[in-house]
Scaffold this active site. Sequence first.
Site, PDB file in Angstrom:
ATOM      1  N   GLU A 202      17.049   7.222  29.226  1.00 29.42           N
ATOM      2  CA  GLU A 202      16.713   5.842  29.220  1.00 29.42           C
ATOM      3  C   GLU A 202      15.999   5.598  30.504  1.00 29.42           C
ATOM      4  OE1 GLU A 202      16.344   2.989  27.459  1.00 29.42           O
ATOM      5  OE2 GLU A 202      15.561   2.173  29.229  1.00 29.42           O
TER       6      GLU A 202
ATOM      7  N   LYS B 110      21.650   3.296   7.963  1.00 26.26           N
ATOM      8  CA  LYS B 110      23.066   3.096   7.619  1.00 26.26           C
ATOM      9  C   LYS B 110      23.692   3.951   6.581  1.00 26.26           C
ATOM     10  CE  LYS B 110      21.745   0.643  10.653  1.00 26.26           C
ATOM     11  NZ  LYS B 110      20.667   0.396  11.045  1.00 26.26           N
TER      12      LYS B 110
ATOM     13  N   GLY C 115       9.616  -2.488  -0.257  1.00 26.81           N
ATOM     14  CA  GLY C 115      10.751  -2.759   0.589  1.00 26.81           C
ATOM     15  C   GLY C 115      10.453  -2.301   1.995  1.00 26.81           C
ATOM     16  N   GLY C 116       9.027  -1.691   2.230  1.00 30.66           N
ATOM     17  CA  GLY C 116       8.680  -1.658   3.583  1.00 30.66           C
ATOM     18  C   GLY C 116       9.519  -0.754   4.581  1.00 30.66           C
TER      19      GLY C 116
ATOM     20  N   LYS D 177       0.928  -1.357  -0.146  1.00 30.52           N
ATOM     21  CA  LYS D 177       0.081  -0.228   0.004  1.00 30.52           C
ATOM     22  C   LYS D 177       0.777   1.194   0.065  1.00 30.52           C
ATOM     23  CE  LYS D 177      -0.474   0.493   4.936  1.00 30.52           C
ATOM     24  NZ  LYS D 177      -1.015   0.634   6.258  1.00 30.52           N
TER      25      LYS D 177
ATOM     26  N   HIS E  14      45.160 -15.534   7.495  1.00 28.61           N
ATOM     27  CA  HIS E  14      45.876 -14.488   8.518  1.00 28.61           C
ATOM     28  C   HIS E  14      46.450 -13.291   7.584  1.00 28.61           C
ATOM     29  CE1 HIS E  14      48.772 -13.431  11.783  1.00 28.61           C
ATOM     30  NE2 HIS E  14      49.790 -13.622  10.767  1.00 28.61           N
TER      31      HIS E  14
ATOM     32  N   GLY F  20      10.668   2.114  21.091  1.00 30.06           N
ATOM     33  CA  GLY F  20      10.161   0.747  20.611  1.00 30.06           C
ATOM     34  C   GLY F  20       9.133   0.748  19.625  1.00 30.06           C
ATOM     35  N   ARG F  21       8.630  -0.228  18.930  1.00 31.92           N
ATOM     36  CA  ARG F  21       7.974  -0.493  17.908  1.00 31.92           C
ATOM     37  C   ARG F  21       6.714  -1.415  18.271  1.00 31.92           C
ATOM     38  NH1 ARG F  21       9.188   1.741  13.294  1.00 31.92           N
ATOM     39  NH2 ARG F  21       7.949   0.372  11.731  1.00 31.92           N
TER      40      ARG F  21
ATOM     41  N   ALA G  87      15.007  -7.195  10.295  1.00 32.86           N
ATOM     42  CA  ALA G  87      14.644  -7.515   8.790  1.00 32.86           C
ATOM     43  C   ALA G  87      15.018  -8.984   8.421  1.00 32.86           C
ATOM     44  CB  ALA G  87      15.442  -6.627   7.929  1.00 32.86           C
TER      45      ALA G  87
HETATM   46  C1  LIG Z   1      14.951   3.267  12.236  1.00 37.36           C
HETATM   47  C2  LIG Z   1      15.053   1.822  12.279  1.00 37.36           C
HETATM   48  C3  LIG Z   1      16.155   1.139  11.724  1.00 37.36           C
HETATM   49  C4  LIG Z   1      16.252  -0.120  11.657  1.00 37.36           C
HETATM   50  N1  LIG Z   1      17.545  -0.809  11.567  1.00 37.36           N
HETATM   51  C5  LIG Z   1      17.349  -2.229  11.246  1.00 37.36           C
HETATM   52  C6  LIG Z   1      18.593  -2.841  10.812  1.00 37.36           C
HETATM   53  O1  LIG Z   1      19.627  -2.156  10.836  1.00 37.36           O
HETATM   54  N2  LIG Z   1      18.537  -4.200  10.739  1.00 37.36           N
HETATM   55  C7  LIG Z   1      17.440  -4.976  10.927  1.00 37.36           C
HETATM   56  O2  LIG Z   1      17.567  -6.197  10.771  1.00 37.36           O
HETATM   57  N3  LIG Z   1      16.251  -4.257  11.277  1.00 37.36           N
HETATM   58  C8  LIG Z   1      16.328  -2.939  11.191  1.00 37.36           C
HETATM   59  N4  LIG Z   1      15.118  -2.295  11.743  1.00 37.36           N
HETATM   60  C9  LIG Z   1      13.710  -3.080  11.661  1.00 37.36           C
HETATM   61  C10 LIG Z   1      13.278  -3.648  10.323  1.00 37.36           C
HETATM   62  O3  LIG Z   1      13.174  -2.394   9.510  1.00 37.36           O
HETATM   63  C11 LIG Z   1      12.066  -4.324  10.517  1.00 37.36           C
HETATM   64  O4  LIG Z   1      12.230  -5.462  11.285  1.00 37.36           O
HETATM   65  C12 LIG Z   1      11.549  -4.939   9.044  1.00 37.36           C
HETATM   66  O5  LIG Z   1      11.475  -3.819   8.196  1.00 37.36           O
HETATM   67  C13 LIG Z   1      10.267  -5.878   9.284  1.00 37.36           C
HETATM   68  O6  LIG Z   1       9.977  -6.109   7.940  1.00 37.36           O
HETATM   69  P1  LIG Z   1       8.450  -6.702   7.939  1.00 37.36           P
HETATM   70  O7  LIG Z   1       8.443  -7.292   6.429  1.00 37.36           O
HETATM   71  O8  LIG Z   1       7.731  -7.661   9.123  1.00 37.36           O
HETATM   72  O9  LIG Z   1       7.621  -5.469   7.641  1.00 37.36           O
HETATM   73  P2  LIG Z   1       7.747  -4.004   7.189  1.00 37.36           P
HETATM   74  O10 LIG Z   1       9.271  -3.685   6.753  1.00 37.36           O
HETATM   75  O11 LIG Z   1       7.211  -2.966   8.029  1.00 37.36           O
HETATM   76  O12 LIG Z   1       6.755  -3.818   5.871  1.00 37.36           O
HETATM   77  C14 LIG Z   1       5.391  -3.999   6.047  1.00 37.36           C
HETATM   78  C15 LIG Z   1       4.857  -3.436   4.632  1.00 37.36           C
HETATM   79  O13 LIG Z   1       3.648  -3.813   4.687  1.00 37.36           O
HETATM   80  C16 LIG Z   1       2.758  -2.693   4.193  1.00 37.36           C
HETATM   81  N5  LIG Z   1       1.401  -3.004   4.509  1.00 37.36           N
HETATM   82  C17 LIG Z   1       0.888  -2.939   5.752  1.00 37.36           C
HETATM   83  N6  LIG Z   1      -0.239  -3.337   5.637  1.00 37.36           N
HETATM   84  C18 LIG Z   1      -0.701  -3.331   4.268  1.00 37.36           C
HETATM   85  C19 LIG Z   1      -1.959  -3.549   3.855  1.00 37.36           C
HETATM   86  N7  LIG Z   1      -3.222  -3.873   4.418  1.00 37.36           N
HETATM   87  N8  LIG Z   1      -1.986  -3.700   2.420  1.00 37.36           N
HETATM   88  C20 LIG Z   1      -0.798  -3.305   1.704  1.00 37.36           C
HETATM   89  N9  LIG Z   1       0.398  -3.324   2.339  1.00 37.36           N
HETATM   90  C21 LIG Z   1       0.277  -3.125   3.500  1.00 37.36           C
HETATM   91  C22 LIG Z   1       3.329  -1.511   4.504  1.00 37.36           C
HETATM   92  O14 LIG Z   1       3.161  -0.428   3.825  1.00 37.36           O
HETATM   93  C23 LIG Z   1       5.158  -1.794   4.570  1.00 37.36           C
HETATM   94  O15 LIG Z   1       5.291  -1.714   3.342  1.00 37.36           O
HETATM   95  C24 LIG Z   1      15.105  -1.062  11.730  1.00 37.36           C
HETATM   96  C25 LIG Z   1      13.783  -0.425  12.213  1.00 37.36           C
HETATM   97  C26 LIG Z   1      13.699   0.984  12.237  1.00 37.36           C
HETATM   98  C27 LIG Z   1      12.459   1.783  12.409  1.00 37.36           C
END
Ligand SMILES: Cc1cc2nc3c(=O)[nH]c(=O)nc-3n(C[C@H](O)[C@H](O)[C@H](O)COP(=O)(O)OP(=O)(O)OC[C@H]3O[C@@H](n4cnc5c(N)ncnc54)[C@H](O)[C@@H]3O)c2cc1C
Length: 451
Positions: free
Chosen positions: A203, A52, A40-41, A36, A441, A270-271, A318
């Site tokens: 914190e 990064k 790449g989310g 939506k 090494h 947190g998230r 991720a």
């Molecule tokens: C600032 C920050 C830094 C981070 N750094 C790291 C890192 O260095 N390394 C790491 O491993 N993780 C990191 N993360 C965490 C990582 O981004 C998430 O764990 C990962 O993106 C989760 O993947 P996901 O596929 O579960 O969800 P998301 O990446 O959140 O993707 C979900 C997708 O679903 C879509 N969506 C939701 N509902 C609907 C719907 N009803 N219809 C269509 N589409 C929909 C959204 O638009 C979104 O694009 C970081 C997060 C943040 C906020």
Amino acid sequence: MMSDKYNLIVIGAGPGGHAAAEHAAKGGAGVAVIEKSQWGGTCSNRGCIPTKALLACSKQYANLKKLKRLGISPGEVSFDYAAMKRHQRQMVTTSSLGVQKSLKDAGVDMKSGEGRLIAPREVELLSPEGAAKRLIADNIIIAWGSEPLLPPHIKPSGRILTSDGFLALETLPESVIIVGGSVIGVEFATFLAELGVKVALVELLDRILPNEDKDAADFLRQELTRLGIAIHTSANVETLRETPDGVHLKATQNTQDLEIIADFTLMCTGRKPLLRTDELNQCGIGYNQKGIIVNENQMTNREGIYAIGDVTGGIMLAHRAIQQGKSVAGYLTGDHPISYKEEAVPSVIYTHPGIARVGLTETQATERGLKVETKRVEYAANIMARTDLKGNGFVKATFCEDRLIGVTIAGDDAGELIASMSLAVANGMGKKELKKWIIPHPTLSEIMHLL
Ligand SMILES: Cc1cc2nc3c(=O)[nH]c(=O)nc-3n(C[C@H](O)[C@H](O)[C@H](O)COP(=O)(O)OP(=O)(O)OC[C@H]3O[C@@H](n4cnc5c(N)ncnc54)[C@H](O)[C@@H]3O)c2cc1C
């Protein structure tokens, strides 16, 4: 013309949804993925990649100051923040386009719009133009992801931002209060302090990185303090108020009052999983506050409906979402099923120096009643660490009955070093197997021979 009936519909194209859709399509399934917002989310657009990209800029800038030791005088150094933001945008675009290309190459039917789960095998697709269409599938994967979590008494505003809002800022503030000393908070603190921003990190608990090894957290606290970051632990934020001078924070720290004023406050508290409860209730899918409840195959309580990534709570990273996505794809297509093990998920904190961990810390293992042996080796014992001026740091490995069950690394390149240790922990390797490992090494990796 694609049919509207699929073997699999994936809702959400973050790392989890992307991996699931791509691998299921490669395994022969007819797959549609619905996104939506941005392909790449969170990871590509508002998480891993933009942070990064910015940390790469601040690291290079900060490292210039260390070159004198090697006889190099870079002269007057300065930075152009607009160019750094350009780098951030370019990396976001590259990452998002990479996701789109791999989905397209795998033959996934990519649908832009909002996916609404209306029945156990039916999804309504609402296009950006507002048109609705029904899609049917044998299986559905929910990969909705997560969103920032704020304490109930704090509301975001123009100067009280979450990571999403902060990454959209085009100018560098002079001062920032960061609330939350976990991974996202310490990464932003590093980036800002390296560019000369005055940073206060607040914190609630008595230490930063509460889930990590205590020695590693203490090590990072020292390093962040050296960077000029003022760290306030055991500090409970009571109010955050926007004033003409910036944001005014009032907290209680060990019964004392703490007041800080800064240009912006960045909330890193947190998230939480994105739970579209109407749809979950309508389809009878079980969930709780931590996320959608799944079994070992990522299946919800409804046959044929799966959930992966941040929406399932747990470790919100991720590569965890990716592994869960690949695991469901393999399960559904029978194509080399990959098992997913929560305890083998590594985590990396991209501070400078970094912290990385896989498996259990010594404390976690002891709390589970395991009899463990822990070995700590210092970076200073490794010649490449010394040559490359990375002498500060350590590796701590925890063994249980000679089997490696956890490793924490604190120091430069921690994130790269943990990759091989993840393989060792995931495969339950023992001291004997580790001894067979031939390491080039001279490398920093050789430090693992000392364990
Ligand atoms: C600032 C920050 C830094 C981070 N750094 C790291 C890192 O260095 N390394 C790491 O491993 N993780 C990191 N993360 C965490 C990582 O981004 C998430 O764990 C990962 O993106 C989760 O993947 P996901 O596929 O579960 O969800 P998301 O990446 O959140 O993707 C979900 C997708 O679903 C879509 N969506 C939701 N509902 C609907 C719907 N009803 N219809 C269509 N589409 C929909 C959204 O638009 C979104 O694009 C970081 C997060 C943040 C906020």
